[in-house]
Write an enzyme that holds these catalytic residues in place. Structure first.
Site, PDB file in Angstrom:
ATOM      1  N   GLU A 265       9.631  16.921  14.500  1.00  0.00           N
ATOM      2  CA  GLU A 265       9.958  16.810  13.084  1.00  0.00           C
ATOM      3  C   GLU A 265       8.841  17.654  12.248  1.00  0.00           C
ATOM      4  O   GLU A 265       7.666  17.477  12.435  1.00  0.00           O
ATOM      5  CB  GLU A 265       9.585  15.360  12.569  1.00  0.00           C
ATOM      6  CG  GLU A 265      10.419  15.096  11.106  1.00  0.00           C
ATOM      7  CD  GLU A 265      10.158  13.428  10.863  1.00  0.00           C
ATOM      8  OE1 GLU A 265       9.126  12.914  11.165  1.00  0.00           O
ATOM      9  OE2 GLU A 265      10.870  12.828  10.292  1.00  0.00           O
TER      10      GLU A 265
ATOM     11  N   CYS B 244      13.406  12.086   5.614  1.00  0.00           N
ATOM     12  CA  CYS B 244      13.580  11.333   7.181  1.00  0.00           C
ATOM     13  C   CYS B 244      14.881  11.641   7.772  1.00  0.00           C
ATOM     14  O   CYS B 244      15.044  12.049   8.910  1.00  0.00           O
ATOM     15  CB  CYS B 244      13.072  10.033   7.211  1.00  0.00           C
ATOM     16  SG  CYS B 244      14.179   8.804   6.191  1.00  0.00           S
TER      17      CYS B 244
ATOM     18  N   LYS C  80       0.789  -1.225  -0.171  1.00  0.00           N
ATOM     19  CA  LYS C  80       0.068   0.125  -0.071  1.00  0.00           C
ATOM     20  C   LYS C  80       1.035   1.439  -0.143  1.00  0.00           C
ATOM     21  O   LYS C  80       1.494   1.670   0.903  1.00  0.00           O
ATOM     22  CB  LYS C  80      -0.913   0.077   1.193  1.00  0.00           C
ATOM     23  CG  LYS C  80      -2.236   1.211   1.036  1.00  0.00           C
ATOM     24  CD  LYS C  80      -2.651   1.688   2.188  1.00  0.00           C
ATOM     25  CE  LYS C  80      -1.943   2.793   2.876  1.00  0.00           C
ATOM     26  NZ  LYS C  80      -1.914   3.935   1.971  1.00  0.00           N
TER      27      LYS C  80
ATOM     28  N   GLU D  78      10.111   2.487  10.296  1.00  0.00           N
ATOM     29  CA  GLU D  78      10.984   3.501  10.155  1.00  0.00           C
ATOM     30  C   GLU D  78      10.175   4.648  10.352  1.00  0.00           C
ATOM     31  O   GLU D  78       9.479   5.146   9.429  1.00  0.00           O
ATOM     32  CB  GLU D  78      11.678   3.624   8.871  1.00  0.00           C
ATOM     33  CG  GLU D  78      13.098   4.306   8.784  1.00  0.00           C
ATOM     34  CD  GLU D  78      13.027   5.725   8.191  1.00  0.00           C
ATOM     35  OE1 GLU D  78      12.257   6.346   8.927  1.00  0.00           O
ATOM     36  OE2 GLU D  78      13.478   6.106   7.137  1.00  0.00           O
TER      37      GLU D  78
END
Ligand code: TXE
Length: 496
Positions: free
Chosen positions: A384, A283, A174, A249
């Protein structure tokens, strides 16, 4: 309507007719219309993957056969590189050339895992008993749900699909609902390469609905996910009742440390690239610049000069160096993050708002932004943004640099710049992050593991561990000279 779901070897549309429009982050134009799967479609895809795996139709292929398949997929990706790059660039808004680099990395990923599949995984261990043979064998983990993000859509998926295929798993893929096109093409190539029906299945749709079903269903053995921390935690909770294997992750808040004795020209240039590449939607972006006090003013002045000069533009703009954010909703998140940084006392030196250039008016362009005067108590240092925002902190001693660099819940990556190789090695050793660059920032190769300490995730992708995530390890103990165990007393004794 192009059928864009792939279930049990058949391309089809959604059972409830659902569609989703993919819009360009550059100008909001329609780039694709794709099927949006229903829960019934997800159930069928999981059933197909389960039946395929349990039948052994693919999981019983030899390592050599599976490696050859993955190698063939790499060849096909190479053949279609420009088609795939165009789709990726349309969906993400990144420049075509960047998407081309990404596809080259995808090919390298498939080649890496194809080669790894040819390295003997199984071995015999010496358990110290002469008449016992103890073999360690590696078997596919089973049915995998592979869920990808939108920043490097095909690459992040490749890190999951290639090892799953080499290991002999079946999977349901997905991709992010924002960037489905390259995944659709990849599945076409997987089909063309001769993969048996049911091994690879493609589901499209929003994470909260189809993603949730894929990560909670008891028939799924492993979930591999790359995305946000909040979603990662939700997935862990959903996977817990059936104790699924997890590979996660979840991003990072990455320290980039510059000592006064560094090659400053190279360090500053890498600091700019490290945070503003792909508008910070990376990331491992080096969002936290941590600078030795004596060089602070010089470094900051130069970074602001360089940030002001960055050329932003869409996929077709050959002069552009970076592009738009992925969506309006993400741009609003970055705006809120910047407002919070100002409110908590960070000093905004440049940027902090969307681009006002007329050619950016219909897209999600946010200016390169630099905050000075930051410290680890601030949200803008701890959270973040996933946008083009750098925060700057200062240090006086090596110990302070390490403490500041480790003062985060994340642990994905970091950088250290110094001409003193012993000092750089000490700092690299002390930083609790999964990848550390010394006198460099950002490069990676499929041969080396990738993943995070702490809340940046669980497990590793790439390298050899990246294959290990998709394998169960079985120990087979064979007694070549059977005898009684003799543990419990036996009143009769001997053979009956
Ligand atoms: O990610 P989500 P979003 C970070 C970054 C960003 C934040 C949110 O900080 O600002 O995450 O981004 C699927 N069950 N990263 O909201 O929601 C979703 O459909 C199963 C870091 O876009 O994590 C998509 O396919 N799946 C990152 C994928 O998860 C679910 C890259 C990622 O979406 C789901 C991207 C659910 N309940 C964002 N909810 C990195 N590590 O590189 C969503 N999804």
């Amino acid at each position: 309507m192009n059928p864009t779901l792939y279930i049990n070897g058949v391309w089809r549309n959604s059972s409830n007719g659902g569609r989703h429009e993919v819009r360009s982050p550059h100008d909001g134009s329609l780039v694709a219309s794709v099927a949006q799967a229903s829960i019934d479609d997800v159930m069928e895809a999981i059933a197909a993957a389960r039946a395929c795996f349990d039948s052994g139709v693919y999981s019983s292929w030899s390592w050599t056969q599976r490696s050859a398949l993955v190698s063939k997929i790499a060849d096909l990706l190479e053949r279609d590189a420009s088609i795939v790059a165009k789709k990726e660039s349309d969906d993400t808004g990144k420049r075509l050339i960047e998407a081309e680099y990404d596809v080259a990395d995808v090919v390298a990923t498939f080649r890496h895992f194809a080669a790894l599949g040819l390295v003997e995984q199984d071995h015999v261990v010496d358990v110290g008993i002469e008449h016992v043979t103890s073999r360690i064998v590696h078997e596919p983990v089973g049915v995998c749900s592979l869920i990808g993000p939108w920043n490097y859509p095909l690459l992040q998926i490749a890190w999951k699909v290639a090892p799953a295929l080499v290991a002999g798993c079946s999977f349901i893929l997905k991709p992010s609902e924002l960037t489905p096109q390259s995944a659709i093409h990849l599945i076409k190539l997987i089909e063309e390469a001769g993969t048996p029906a049911g091994v690879a299945n493609l589901i499209l749709g929003p994470g909260s609905v189809v993603g949730n079903a894929l990560t909670t269903d008891p028939r799924v053995d492993l979930v591999s996910f790359t995305g946000g921390l909040t979603t990662g935690k939700t997935i862990m909770v959903g996977a817990a009742p059936t104790v699924k294997k997890l590979a996660l992750e979840l991003g990072g808040k990455n320290p980039h440390i510059i000592f006064a004795d560094a090659d400053l020209d190279a360090a500053i240039d890498n600091a700019v690239t490290g945070v503003f590449l792909h508008s910070g939607q990376v990331c491992s972006a080096g969002t936290r610049l941590i600078v030795e006090r004596s060089i602070h003013d010089r470094v900051v002045k130069e970074i602001v000069r360089r940030a002001a000069d960055i050329r932003m533009g869409g996929p077709a703009d050959l002069t552009a160096e970076t592009g738009p954010l992925i969506s309006e909703s993400h741009l609003k998140t970055v705006e809120k993050y910047v407002a919070a940084g100002i409110a908590e006392g960070a000093k905004l030196l440049i940027g902090g708002k969307r681009s006002e250039r007329p050619e950016h008016a219909h897209g999600w362009y946010f200016l390169p932004t630099v905050f000075d005067g930051c410290n680890t108590s601030m949200h803008c240092v701890q959270e973040e943004s996933f946008g083009p925002v750098m925060t700057i902190e200062v240090f006086d001693t090596e110990a302070q640099a390490i403490a500041i660099g480790n003062d985060t819940i994340f642990g994905l990556s970091g950088g250290v710049w110094s001409r003193d190789t012993d000092k750089a090695a000490r700092v690299a050793g002390a930083l609790r992050h999964g990848t550390i660059w010394v006198n460099d920032y950002g490069p990676y190769r499929p041969q080396a593991e990738w993943g995070g300490y702490k809340q940046s995730g669980i497990g590793r992708e790439l390298g050899s561990h990246g294959l290990g995530e998709y394998l169960e390890i079985k120990h087979i103990w064979t007694n070549n000279s059977p005898s009684r165990s003799g543990w419990f007393h036996d009143a009769v004794g001997g053979e009956s």
